[in-house]
Design a protein around this motif. Sequence first.
Motif, PDB file in Angstrom:
ATOM      1  N   ALA A  84       0.804  -1.086  -0.107  1.00 22.40           N
ATOM      2  CA  ALA A  84      -0.071  -0.046   0.093  1.00 22.40           C
ATOM      3  C   ALA A  84       0.879   1.119   0.054  1.00 22.40           C
ATOM      4  CB  ALA A  84      -0.915   0.142   1.252  1.00 22.40           C
ATOM      5  N   ARG A  85       0.497   2.268  -0.727  1.00 21.72           N
ATOM      6  CA  ARG A  85       1.227   3.458  -0.882  1.00 21.72           C
ATOM      7  C   ARG A  85       0.977   4.151   0.736  1.00 21.72           C
ATOM      8  NH1 ARG A  85       2.490   4.957  -6.005  1.00 21.72           N
ATOM      9  NH2 ARG A  85       2.706   7.269  -5.122  1.00 21.72           N
ATOM     10  N   ALA A  86       2.017   5.030   0.919  1.00 24.53           N
ATOM     11  CA  ALA A  86       1.952   5.729   2.174  1.00 24.53           C
ATOM     12  C   ALA A  86       0.619   6.707   2.457  1.00 24.53           C
ATOM     13  CB  ALA A  86       3.284   6.488   2.410  1.00 24.53           C
ATOM     14  N   GLU A  87       0.289   7.223   1.437  1.00 23.60           N
ATOM     15  CA  GLU A  87      -0.900   8.199   1.512  1.00 23.60           C
ATOM     16  C   GLU A  87      -2.296   7.258   1.883  1.00 23.60           C
ATOM     17  OE1 GLU A  87      -0.251   8.048  -2.827  1.00 23.60           O
ATOM     18  OE2 GLU A  87       0.935   7.944  -1.044  1.00 23.60           O
ATOM     19  N   ALA A  88      -2.064   6.135   1.748  1.00 25.51           N
ATOM     20  CA  ALA A  88      -3.233   5.255   2.138  1.00 25.51           C
ATOM     21  C   ALA A  88      -3.383   4.668   3.560  1.00 25.51           C
ATOM     22  CB  ALA A  88      -3.307   3.621   1.448  1.00 25.51           C
ATOM     23  N   ILE A  89      -2.558   5.108   4.324  1.00 27.73           N
ATOM     24  CA  ILE A  89      -2.384   4.768   5.750  1.00 27.73           C
ATOM     25  C   ILE A  89      -3.179   5.916   6.487  1.00 27.73           C
ATOM     26  CG2 ILE A  89      -0.942   4.483   7.844  1.00 27.73           C
ATOM     27  CD1 ILE A  89       1.471   3.898   5.906  1.00 27.73           C
ATOM     28  N   ARG A  90      -4.185   5.613   7.205  1.00 24.49           N
ATOM     29  CA  ARG A  90      -5.016   6.440   8.203  1.00 24.49           C
ATOM     30  C   ARG A  90      -4.327   6.836   9.365  1.00 24.49           C
ATOM     31  NH1 ARG A  90     -11.261   5.453   9.387  1.00 24.49           N
ATOM     32  NH2 ARG A  90     -11.370   5.761   7.391  1.00 24.49           N
ATOM     33  N   HIS A  91      -3.932   5.769   9.994  1.00 27.53           N
ATOM     34  CA  HIS A  91      -3.239   5.930  11.443  1.00 27.53           C
ATOM     35  C   HIS A  91      -2.000   5.177  11.472  1.00 27.53           C
ATOM     36  CE1 HIS A  91      -7.138   7.192  13.074  1.00 27.53           C
ATOM     37  NE2 HIS A  91      -7.582   6.182  12.532  1.00 27.53           N
ATOM     38  N   LEU A  92      -0.760   5.803  11.804  1.00 26.14           N
ATOM     39  CA  LEU A  92       0.429   5.040  12.071  1.00 26.14           C
ATOM     40  C   LEU A  92       0.868   5.316  13.533  1.00 26.14           C
ATOM     41  CD1 LEU A  92       3.062   3.976  10.908  1.00 26.14           C
ATOM     42  CD2 LEU A  92       3.996   6.313  10.448  1.00 26.14           C
ATOM     43  N   VAL A  93       1.138   4.007  13.797  1.00 22.98           N
ATOM     44  CA  VAL A  93       1.403   3.884  15.622  1.00 22.98           C
ATOM     45  C   VAL A  93       2.740   3.584  15.731  1.00 22.98           C
ATOM     46  CG1 VAL A  93       0.663   2.790  17.570  1.00 22.98           C
ATOM     47  CG2 VAL A  93      -1.076   2.917  15.934  1.00 22.98           C
ATOM     48  N   VAL A  94       3.459   4.420  16.555  1.00 23.12           N
ATOM     49  CA  VAL A  94       4.805   4.401  16.363  1.00 23.12           C
ATOM     50  C   VAL A  94       5.356   4.302  17.917  1.00 23.12           C
ATOM     51  CG1 VAL A  94       5.446   5.156  14.020  1.00 23.12           C
ATOM     52  CG2 VAL A  94       5.282   6.645  16.054  1.00 23.12           C
ATOM     53  N   GLU A  95       6.841   4.147  17.957  1.00 23.26           N
ATOM     54  CA  GLU A  95       7.410   4.301  19.240  1.00 23.26           C
ATOM     55  C   GLU A  95       7.421   5.913  19.378  1.00 23.26           C
ATOM     56  OE1 GLU A  95      10.621   1.581  20.302  1.00 23.26           O
ATOM     57  OE2 GLU A  95      10.319   0.689  18.151  1.00 23.26           O
ATOM     58  N   LYS A  96       7.692   6.067  20.737  1.00 26.92           N
ATOM     59  CA  LYS A  96       8.104   7.635  21.302  1.00 26.92           C
ATOM     60  C   LYS A  96       9.366   8.109  20.555  1.00 26.92           C
ATOM     61  CE  LYS A  96       5.021   8.024  25.277  1.00 26.92           C
ATOM     62  NZ  LYS A  96       5.079   8.253  26.651  1.00 26.92           N
ATOM     63  N   SER A  97      10.253   7.118  20.520  1.00 24.47           N
ATOM     64  CA  SER A  97      11.624   7.582  19.922  1.00 24.47           C
ATOM     65  C   SER A  97      11.576   7.434  18.548  1.00 24.47           C
ATOM     66  CB  SER A  97      12.536   6.742  20.446  1.00 24.47           C
ATOM     67  OG  SER A  97      12.161   5.258  20.148  1.00 24.47           O
ATOM     68  N   ALA A  98      10.505   7.242  17.583  1.00 25.63           N
ATOM     69  CA  ALA A  98      10.674   7.219  16.231  1.00 25.63           C
ATOM     70  C   ALA A  98      10.971   8.665  15.798  1.00 25.63           C
ATOM     71  CB  ALA A  98       9.126   7.044  15.634  1.00 25.63           C
ATOM     72  N   PRO A  99      11.846   8.677  14.740  1.00 25.09           N
ATOM     73  CA  PRO A  99      12.472   9.908  14.379  1.00 25.09           C
ATOM     74  C   PRO A  99      11.469  10.769  13.805  1.00 25.09           C
ATOM     75  CG  PRO A  99      13.841   8.072  13.603  1.00 25.09           C
ATOM     76  CD  PRO A  99      12.695   7.437  14.250  1.00 25.09           C
ATOM     77  N   ALA A 100      11.592  11.965  14.166  1.00 26.66           N
ATOM     78  CA  ALA A 100      10.521  13.183  13.836  1.00 26.66           C
ATOM     79  C   ALA A 100      10.469  13.403  12.193  1.00 26.66           C
ATOM     80  CB  ALA A 100      10.707  14.461  14.571  1.00 26.66           C
ATOM     81  N   ALA A 101      11.740  13.407  11.483  1.00 22.11           N
ATOM     82  CA  ALA A 101      11.973  13.787  10.134  1.00 22.11           C
ATOM     83  C   ALA A 101      11.221  12.521   9.262  1.00 22.11           C
ATOM     84  CB  ALA A 101      13.213  13.840   9.695  1.00 22.11           C
ATOM     85  N   ILE A 102      11.160  11.402   9.862  1.00 25.46           N
ATOM     86  CA  ILE A 102      10.788  10.285   9.162  1.00 25.46           C
ATOM     87  C   ILE A 102       8.959  10.462   9.237  1.00 25.46           C
ATOM     88  CG2 ILE A 102      10.138   7.720   8.978  1.00 25.46           C
ATOM     89  CD1 ILE A 102      13.144   7.341   9.561  1.00 25.46           C
ATOM     90  N   LEU A 103       8.729  10.604  10.441  1.00 22.09           N
ATOM     91  CA  LEU A 103       7.358  10.833  10.841  1.00 22.09           C
ATOM     92  C   LEU A 103       6.545  11.911  10.193  1.00 22.09           C
ATOM     93  CD1 LEU A 103       7.010   9.951  14.653  1.00 22.09           C
ATOM     94  CD2 LEU A 103       6.978   8.380  12.509  1.00 22.09           C
ATOM     95  N   ALA A 104       7.341  13.240   9.766  1.00 24.83           N
ATOM     96  CA  ALA A 104       6.743  13.999   9.329  1.00 24.83           C
ATOM     97  C   ALA A 104       6.446  13.843   7.706  1.00 24.83           C
ATOM     98  CB  ALA A 104       7.705  15.561   9.416  1.00 24.83           C
ATOM     99  N   ASP A 105       7.412  13.170   6.978  1.00 24.70           N
ATOM    100  CA  ASP A 105       6.856  12.537   5.853  1.00 24.70           C
ATOM    101  C   ASP A 105       5.421  11.799   5.995  1.00 24.70           C
ATOM    102  OD1 ASP A 105       9.421  13.734   4.742  1.00 24.70           O
ATOM    103  OD2 ASP A 105      10.316  11.675   4.818  1.00 24.70           O
TER     104      ASP A 105
END
Length: 252
Positions: free
Chosen positions: A220-241
């Motif tokens: 699935a393409r990234a824009e198809a994701i409605r909810h992304l659940v991650v660790e608190k330490s996930a890199p902010a720059a990656i999450l911003a994308d």
Amino acid sequence: MLTDQRHQIIRDRLAVEGRVLAGELASHFGVSEDTVRRDLRELAKAGECRRVYGGAVASAPLAAATVGQRSGHAVEEKRRLASAAVRLLSAGQSLFIDGGTTNAAIARAIPRELDLTVATNSLGVASALSDHPQVELIVLGGRFVRELGTCVGADTLAAIAQLGADLCFLGSCGLDAARGVTAFDSAEAEVKRAMARNSAGIVVAVTNDKLATAAPYRVARAEAIRHLVVEKSAPAAILADFERQGAEIHFA
């Protein structure tokens, strides 16, 4: 700069940033993009990255691991992700829950008082929900693959085609903002795509080691994701994308 030196710098960037761009590397090294592309081909052949348009991303982790081996990896991180993921649920929803050890943890974390309809091709997920008093459980049959812990193939796809879901908890072998959700096995990826198509929303819960990595088969393409659940330490720059492409970020 020697080839081995360039390769080590590329490895270091992949480890920190998860991806590299051929144009940027060519400027940094003072070489042609053809030289950089040759470097990336050699690293990809060695399994140290995966080529994508314009550059490369880190290879997804645990490529050859069985579901049993993966079950002992990042246990506490997956438990925290599961606790955050089930907060997205509400009574009366219908769900697809894909295979994977993180999704099995999510199944175990579903509150026992919550009434849901859950369809899954994962024996681990089905086992976790088998004694749940409020869950109507639909097991999607088909050819069982022990290494994956899931059913795949024509019978699985036919069963999915008869169903629809409010949310799909999609397992991810690799997750990148450019490549989206990816998987190592072609038959597994086909089942994942079918679940995603028949769902109103996609949820992906992922440990940090899978962020900015890619496996061979697109799901699935990234824009198809409605909810992304991650660790608190996930890199902010990656999450911003991912946020720019419409995903709502939830921290475990």
